[in-house]
Motif scaffolding. Structure first.
Motif, PDB file in Angstrom:
ATOM      1  N   LYS A   2       0.635  -1.066  -0.114  1.00 17.78           N
ATOM      2  CA  LYS A   2      -0.033  -0.012   0.068  1.00 17.78           C
ATOM      3  C   LYS A   2       1.061   1.664   0.090  1.00 17.78           C
ATOM      4  O   LYS A   2       0.936   2.195  -0.340  1.00 17.78           O
ATOM      5  N   GLY A   3       1.919   1.187   1.288  1.00 20.98           N
ATOM      6  CA  GLY A   3       2.568   2.644   0.836  1.00 20.98           C
ATOM      7  C   GLY A   3       3.374   2.487  -0.648  1.00 20.98           C
ATOM      8  O   GLY A   3       3.185   3.551  -0.909  1.00 20.98           O
ATOM      9  N   ALA A   6       0.886   4.746  -2.576  1.00 17.20           N
ATOM     10  CA  ALA A   6       0.992   6.019  -2.281  1.00 17.20           C
ATOM     11  C   ALA A   6       1.716   6.417  -3.018  1.00 17.20           C
ATOM     12  O   ALA A   6       1.680   7.469  -3.268  1.00 17.20           O
ATOM     13  N   VAL A  89      11.570   7.916   6.314  1.00 14.08           N
ATOM     14  CA  VAL A  89      11.384   7.583   7.787  1.00 14.08           C
ATOM     15  C   VAL A  89       9.571   7.011   7.690  1.00 14.08           C
ATOM     16  O   VAL A  89       9.599   5.906   9.271  1.00 14.08           O
ATOM     17  N   PRO A  91       7.805   3.225   6.881  1.00 18.46           N
ATOM     18  CA  PRO A  91       8.064   1.707   6.871  1.00 18.46           C
ATOM     19  C   PRO A  91       7.734   0.999   5.946  1.00 18.46           C
ATOM     20  O   PRO A  91       7.155   0.484   5.669  1.00 18.46           O
ATOM     21  N   LEU A  92       8.363   1.580   4.481  1.00 18.56           N
ATOM     22  CA  LEU A  92       8.686   1.022   3.453  1.00 18.56           C
ATOM     23  C   LEU A  92       9.736   0.280   2.995  1.00 18.56           C
ATOM     24  O   LEU A  92      11.338   1.022   3.818  1.00 18.56           O
TER      25      LEU A  92
ATOM     26  N   SER B  75      13.502  -0.995  10.522  1.00 20.89           N
ATOM     27  CA  SER B  75      12.891  -1.203   9.440  1.00 20.89           C
ATOM     28  C   SER B  75      11.181  -0.824  10.761  1.00 20.89           C
ATOM     29  O   SER B  75       9.440  -0.163  10.679  1.00 20.89           O
ATOM     30  N   ARG B  78      10.205   2.212  12.763  1.00 18.39           N
ATOM     31  CA  ARG B  78       9.807   3.347  11.429  1.00 18.39           C
ATOM     32  C   ARG B  78       8.443   3.683  12.204  1.00 18.39           C
ATOM     33  O   ARG B  78       7.227   4.397  11.937  1.00 18.39           O
ATOM     34  N   ARG B  79       7.822   2.306  12.136  1.00 18.41           N
ATOM     35  CA  ARG B  79       6.533   2.127  12.452  1.00 18.41           C
ATOM     36  C   ARG B  79       6.109   2.892  13.871  1.00 18.41           C
ATOM     37  O   ARG B  79       4.828   3.476  14.465  1.00 18.41           O
ATOM     38  N   VAL B  83       8.383  11.983  12.726  1.00 17.10           N
ATOM     39  CA  VAL B  83       9.485  12.970  12.375  1.00 17.10           C
ATOM     40  C   VAL B  83       8.987  14.115  11.512  1.00 17.10           C
ATOM     41  O   VAL B  83       7.910  14.151  11.099  1.00 17.10           O
ATOM     42  N   ASP B  98      -4.788  15.913   1.504  1.00 20.40           N
ATOM     43  CA  ASP B  98      -4.142  14.811   1.093  1.00 20.40           C
ATOM     44  C   ASP B  98      -2.927  14.839   0.981  1.00 20.40           C
ATOM     45  O   ASP B  98      -2.312  13.374   1.438  1.00 20.40           O
ATOM     46  N   LEU B 102      -1.777  10.730   2.011  1.00 26.17           N
ATOM     47  CA  LEU B 102      -0.674  10.512   1.542  1.00 26.17           C
ATOM     48  C   LEU B 102      -0.322   9.276   2.307  1.00 26.17           C
ATOM     49  O   LEU B 102       0.494   8.949   2.127  1.00 26.17           O
ATOM     50  N   MET B 103       0.143  10.258   3.834  1.00 24.28           N
ATOM     51  CA  MET B 103       0.603   9.176   4.905  1.00 24.28           C
ATOM     52  C   MET B 103       0.342   8.600   5.211  1.00 24.28           C
ATOM     53  O   MET B 103       0.831   7.764   5.706  1.00 24.28           O
ATOM     54  N   TRP B 105      -1.432   6.263   3.891  1.00 27.17           N
ATOM     55  CA  TRP B 105      -1.037   5.127   2.666  1.00 27.17           C
ATOM     56  C   TRP B 105       0.097   4.740   3.083  1.00 27.17           C
ATOM     57  O   TRP B 105       0.312   3.642   3.207  1.00 27.17           O
ATOM     58  N   LEU B 106       1.211   5.789   2.843  1.00 28.48           N
ATOM     59  CA  LEU B 106       2.791   5.208   2.890  1.00 28.48           C
ATOM     60  C   LEU B 106       2.838   4.265   4.329  1.00 28.48           C
ATOM     61  O   LEU B 106       4.022   3.433   4.525  1.00 28.48           O
ATOM     62  N   TYR B 107       1.676   4.946   5.345  1.00 26.84           N
ATOM     63  CA  TYR B 107       2.232   3.846   7.082  1.00 26.84           C
ATOM     64  C   TYR B 107       1.252   2.895   6.669  1.00 26.84           C
ATOM     65  O   TYR B 107       0.727   1.520   7.555  1.00 26.84           O
ATOM     66  N   GLY B 108       0.647   2.085   4.988  1.00 25.83           N
ATOM     67  CA  GLY B 108      -0.226   0.967   4.983  1.00 25.83           C
ATOM     68  C   GLY B 108      -1.233   0.907   5.512  1.00 25.83           C
ATOM     69  O   GLY B 108      -2.096   0.727   5.722  1.00 25.83           O
ATOM     70  N   VAL B 109      -2.087   2.218   5.686  1.00 27.71           N
ATOM     71  CA  VAL B 109      -3.082   2.937   6.709  1.00 27.71           C
ATOM     72  C   VAL B 109      -4.482   3.385   5.439  1.00 27.71           C
ATOM     73  O   VAL B 109      -3.698   4.492   4.636  1.00 27.71           O
ATOM     74  N   GLY B 110      -5.054   2.130   5.214  1.00 23.79           N
ATOM     75  CA  GLY B 110      -5.843   3.111   3.853  1.00 23.79           C
ATOM     76  C   GLY B 110      -7.101   3.193   4.319  1.00 23.79           C
ATOM     77  O   GLY B 110      -7.686   2.935   5.820  1.00 23.79           O
ATOM     78  N   ARG B 150       1.759  15.561   9.805  1.00 24.36           N
ATOM     79  CA  ARG B 150       1.878  14.283   8.808  1.00 24.36           C
ATOM     80  C   ARG B 150       3.000  13.908  10.350  1.00 24.36           C
ATOM     81  O   ARG B 150       2.445  12.427   9.287  1.00 24.36           O
TER      82      ARG B 150
END
Lengths: 247, 322
Positions: A2-3, A6, A89, A91-92, B75, B78-79, B83, B98, B102-103, B105-110, B150
């Motif tokens: 998902k990341g 994005a 930073v 977690p990708l 890894s 980072r979860r 920062v 947005d 986007l942030m 989604w980057l953390y796998g939350v959708g 963010r």
């Protein structure tokens, strides 16, 4: 996953917001095709119409090469203005970031390249359904390869001024050596040898084979070389992302 | 029972070629603390920050955040951290909402969870009114709050801020710190770097860093108590000469970039005599309770606005001015 999606979605959104860039990316290939192609074709032993058909896959290759590599400038831009840090930073996996950047660059390049296909009837290119499918597959492979090249190079830069200069210095020789504008058969031996080291030559050859049935390299060799380039360059880019600010 | 520190750093060294940016840092930040890393430009704050946030590797030594090694377990780490960087890390053309989506989604939350989390953070930081505005159209203070938003999207256990209010006016800084205090009160560990003394004062613990080393570590009150009295600042026609004159009389004077610091148990009584006897023209004299700047000068002989060693850490300098 998902990341990574994005990252792709963001780049495509940026492309949509910057539609002028999309349209202007068609100017250069159309000039090559209709101005340079017509001029050189008139004096070519192939004859004007045949020469235009011959360079058509080469011009598609040119579009894919320049658009995909230059779309990687977003990485340099993000590094210069800080957004890349926010991605780094998160977690990708670093391979995931590299893959996402390669995919987004390839997609951005495929849009104008596919628009060029609309000019095929004007040039007199008529391929069957299988031929078009084969061409689109070859275009996708080429876009991914060139995008991987762009990402691998851009990942090492932090100046949006220097990157285009370096990119041009690398891309133009690759394009000229590839045989996009002339048949490699019959060129000096050194040039033919050089073409074996040029991924653009294999990509253009695959596209030309799909449309015109003319090939310089065996298909299996082109596929292996392009795959190796993608894996090697993708790995190199992932390593740079893994190094973070130490890169 | 041993309570795991939120941040634990042991013998951390980082070199850039011949330059030693961190020369053996030892630190412990308890969980839930509001912790400040205070030091002048070029002291090594940003390098330490980059290592703790997994963006750089140390040359030697160890650093753990939430018990996770910043190199080997980055890894997983980072979860669990958020920062806020010194530089803006927003996509300027995207709206505030947005940017936050986007942030997520980057953390796998959708999906619905991401949208709900974004709305919560917008509300918490009073950003709902500007949520539909492109980031580029926000004021400096609003942008910084969006940066904070963010960083809060992944619901971090430790929040790292690097000179987060650099360049903001006083009101915007004050408003920003109200939110940070609320976060710390809710149990989030906050680790921030600054060279603004008044910002460091809000921390429960402060580590002072200079030339890659921690020179003092403790609560603001404990650090100020190390001065052992009140403070006289003198600005004379010849500060070096004045400092030597004071030292020759057995007075504990320190020469700093912008004057001479003298610690005295009864500074108000000492000053009139000094002004009469000092063989140099006094341009300015000031008596006050010790502040963090005084502690720093006492420990290092330099002010916090000293950028003589400026490296990559640049920005507005606010420190003591005579």
């Amino acid at each position: 996953m998902k990341g990574s999606l994005a990252v792709v979605a963001l780049d495509l959104k940026r492309l949509w917001q910057d539609r002028v860039r999309l349209i202007s990316s068609l100017v250069q290939p159309l000039l090559y095709l209709f101005v340079l192609g017509s001029g050189l074709g008139a004096n070519s032993t192939l004859g004007g119409p045949d020469y235009l058909r011959f360079i058509y896959p080469g011009v598609i290759g040119l579009t894919l090469l320049f658009t995909s590599v230059f779309s990687a400038i977003l990485i340099v831009f993000d590094r210069q203005f800080g957004f890349l840090k926010a991605v780094l930073v998160a977690p990708l996996s670093r391979v995931g970031i590299a893959a996402a950047k390669v995919a987004s660059g390839a997609l951005q390049a495929l849009v104008p390249a596919l628009l060029l296909l609309l000019f095929a009837p004007l040039i007199g290119v008529h391929a069957g359904a299988l031929g078009w499918l084969e061409l689109i597959a070859a275009m996708t492979g080429a876009a991914v390869t060139f995008s991987a090249l762009g990402v691998a190079v851009a990942a090492r830069f932090n100046s949006t001024v220097v990157f285009p200069v370096i990119a041009n210095a690398v891309l133009l020789p690759m394009f000229f050596v590839s045989g996009a504008m002339f048949p490699l058969t019959g060129t000096p031996r050194w040039l033919q040898r050089l073409a074996y080291f040029d991924p653009v030559a294999y990509a253009v050859d695959l596209m030309r084979g799909a449309l015109l049935g003319q090939r310089y390299f065996p298909v299996w060799l082109s596929v292996i070389v392009l795959t190796a380039f993608v894996l090697g360059l993708g790995w190199a880019a992932a390593r740079v992302f893994a190094a973070g600010e130490d890169a | 029972m041993v309570v795991e520190a939120a941040v634990a750093v042991e013998g951390l060294v980082r070199r850039y070629g011949e330059v030693e940016a961190l020369a053996g840092i030892d630190l412990r930040v308890p969980g839930g603390a509001l912790f400040a890393l205070l030091g002048p430009n070029g002291a090594g704050k940003t390098t330490l920050f980059s290592i703790l946030t997994t963006l750089r590797r140390p040359t030697s030594g160890r650093a753990r955040v939430l018990g996770l090694d910043v190199v080997r377990e980055r890894s997983a780490l980072r979860r669990r951290i958020g920062v806020v960087f010194q530089e803006p890390a927003l996509e300027q053309k995207l709206t505030v909402r947005d940017n936050l989506l986007l942030m997520a989604w980057l953390y796998g939350v959708g999906g619905r969870i991401a949208r709900r989390r974004v709305e919560q953070v917008l509300d918490r930081l009073d950003l709902t009114a500007v949520a539909g505005r492109p980031a580029a159209k926000l004021s400096g203070g609003q942008k910084r709050r969006v940066e904070l938003a963010r960083a809060l999207i992944p619901q971090p256990e430790v929040l790292f801020l690097d000179e987060a209010t650099l360049g903001l006016d006083v009101d915007a800084r004050r408003s920003f710190w109200v939110h940070i205090r609320q976060l710390a009160a809710s149990g989030t560990t906050v680790f921030f770097t600054t060279h603004y003394m008044e910002e460091a004062e809000v921390a429960q613990r402060i580590a002072m860093i200079d030339r890659g080393r921690v020179v003092a570590d403790g609560s603001p009150t404990a650090l100020k108590a190390r001065i052992g009295g009140g403070v006289i600042w003198l600005n004379t026609a010849d500060d070096a000469g004045a400092c030597d004159w004071l030292l020759a009389r057995g007075l504990p004077a320190e020469r700093a970039q912008h004057g001479v610091l003298l610690v005295d148990p009864a500074p108000a009584e000492r000053l009139p005599g000094l002004l009469t006897e000092l063989p140099f023209k006094v341009l300015r004299a000031e008596v006050h309770e010790p502040g963090l700047e005084d502690v720093f000068v006492k420990l290092t002989g330099r002010g916090l606005d000293n950028d003589a060693a400026t490296g990559s850490e640049s920005g507005v300098q606010v420190g003591w001015r005579p």
